[in-house]
Design a protein around this motif. Structure first.
Motif, mmCIF file in Angstrom:
data_model
loop_
_atom_site.group_PDB
_atom_site.id
_atom_site.type_symbol
_atom_site.label_atom_id
_atom_site.label_comp_id
_atom_site.label_asym_id
_atom_site.label_seq_id
_atom_site.Cartn_x
_atom_site.Cartn_y
_atom_site.Cartn_z
ATOM 1 N N ALA A 47 0.830 -1.209 0.000
ATOM 2 C CA ALA A 47 0.000 0.000 0.000
ATOM 3 C C ALA A 47 0.864 1.259 0.000
ATOM 4 N N GLN A 48 1.942 1.245 0.778
ATOM 5 C CA GLN A 48 2.812 2.420 0.821
ATOM 6 C C GLN A 48 3.520 2.627 -0.516
ATOM 7 N N ARG A 49 3.930 1.534 -1.169
ATOM 8 C CA ARG A 49 4.572 1.683 -2.474
ATOM 9 C C ARG A 49 3.599 2.248 -3.511
ATOM 10 N N ILE A 50 2.351 1.826 -3.447
ATOM 11 C CA ILE A 50 1.349 2.365 -4.376
ATOM 12 C C ILE A 50 1.110 3.850 -4.099
ATOM 13 N N ILE A 51 1.020 4.215 -2.814
ATOM 14 C CA ILE A 51 0.873 5.636 -2.468
ATOM 15 C C ILE A 51 2.024 6.450 -3.041
ATOM 16 N N ASP A 52 3.244 6.020 -2.792
ATOM 17 C CA ASP A 52 4.418 6.759 -3.262
ATOM 18 C C ASP A 52 4.421 6.878 -4.782
ATOM 19 N N HIS A 53 4.046 5.807 -5.454
ATOM 20 C CA HIS A 53 4.056 5.811 -6.918
ATOM 21 C C HIS A 53 2.966 6.737 -7.469
#
Length: 381
Positions: free
Chosen positions: A19-25
């Protein structure tokens, strides 16, 4: 040997890390092309399991920042975050209508779902009428998902939407929902007994349909009447609203669901406010967008995003109309630094004289809500 990209599924990666990687992306690239269907479905599964235990009415304490309709406008959503802060530094309540109309409903909804996974006690999501299957089948989300990911994912989304709560009480005196009030509510027990609708039929029945669809009206309607414009739910007048609020001991109703030229609109001696957060709605409306802030001491303020068009010979009349609409919105902000970095040059400001927001209450000390202050943040189209 094939190299593993940063965005591929990692062995042992938790859902929170994904979820955090998707947010950052999303914040950097504004797209989800780097993530596969399996990853997105994993987020949907986790979001559903996070929402499922929640009641149909949430209890939230202030301070909180409230969003109205977003409708797939990812850039606007991120501009608001840039202006006021990101989770978990700010508590947010979203009143629904994340999808349809705009071009990036998938990205908007998934960004909010990922924030809900990461910060479940800071990000609160309610259901709007466009989170119902019969609406997002017709107004853009189905077509967008079919083009980007396939109809299987659109169907999976409906299970998540079915678990979204329908309303939220902020403190003890403010009630928030997407649509409006209902004659099917007789007490707080009606809300406590409310079940989240999980079929198209139950979305159109009882208290739940009004919470997602009802509108206030200033026409000759003191009580409730059929909402002929929408052909569903009801409209309600000032007497119906006053009786409802007195019955529940409320001071303010906060709702979304209708476009407002200023981004927000008070009615009935400031008993109810509409918040609409999608500026330049559908690319052909000259409206501002706004979000609403409730401070620890119940101060009410707004951050307003204003679209700005480059004037040409073809759109000169529209530009003049937009400028006239915005003159009365220029006001000092309670935080002079909020949103300042969003504009290349300072925006001239002048005070707006707005009477204090009254707070009629049931037994107990009244809530003192200071005068309303709004902030203008200029946004390029």
């Amino acid at each position: 040997m094939k190299s593993i990209r940063k965005t591929d599924i990692f062995d042992g990666e938790s859902v929170d890390q994904l979820a955090q990687r998707i947010i950052d992306h999303l914040l950097q690239w504004r797209c989800l092309d780097a993530f596969c269907d399996k990853q997105i479905l994993t987020i949907l599964d986790k979001t559903e399991s996070t929402l499922k235990p929640l009641p149909a009415m949430l209890q939230i304490e202030h301070p909180v920042t409230i969003f109205g309709d977003i409708h797939g406008q990812l850039d606007s959503l991120i501009r608001y975050f840039d202006a006021v802060g990101y989770p978990p530094k700010v508590q947010f309540l979203f009143l629904g209508d994340y999808v349809d109309r705009g071009a990036k409903s998938l990205e908007v909804s998934l960004l909010l779902f990922c924030y809900k996974i990461r910060y479940p006690h800071v990000v609160h999501l309610l259901r709007g009428n466009h989170e119902c299957m019969k609406m997002n089948r017709l107004y853009g989300f189905h077509e967008e998902l079919a083009r980007k990911r396939g109809t299987r994912m659109w169907k999976r989304y409906q299970n998540v939407f079915n678990e979204l709560p329908l309303c939220a009480r902020v403190g003890q005196k403010i009630l928030c929902m997407h649509g409006g009030i209902s004659q099917n509510c007789t007490s707080w027990e009606s809300f406590r007994n409310l079940k989240k609708p999980n079929t198209p039929k139950t979305c159109d029945e009882g208290l739940q349909v009004d919470l997602m669809w009802a509108d206030p009206t200033q026409d000759k309607c003191n009580a409730f009447a059929i909402n002929q414009q929408r052909a569903i739910s009801v409209v309600f007048g000032e007497k119906a609203l006053t009786d409802f609020m007195k019955k529940l001991g409320l001071s303010l109703i906060v709702r979304a669901h209708e476009v407002s030229q200023d981004g927000f609109n008070f009615l009935f001696n400031r008993k109810i406010v509409t918040v609409f957060s999608a500026p330049y709605y559908c690319g052909n409306d000259t409206n501002c967008g706004a979000i609403m802030h409730i401070s620890p001491s119940y101060e009410i303020s707004f951050t307003v995003l204003r679209p700005r068009m480059i004037q040409t010979s073809e759109n000169a009349d529209v530009v003049r109309q937009m400028e006239n609409n915005y003159k009365d919105l220029m006001a000092k902000s309670p935080d002079p630094n909020r949103g300042r970095h969003l504009t290349p040059a300072p925006i001239p400001v002048q005070p707006v004289s707005i009477p204090p927001l009254l707070a009629p209450v049931a037994p107990g000390p009244p809530i003192q809500i200071p005068p309303l202050i709004s902030e203008m943040v200029e946004m390029k189209k």
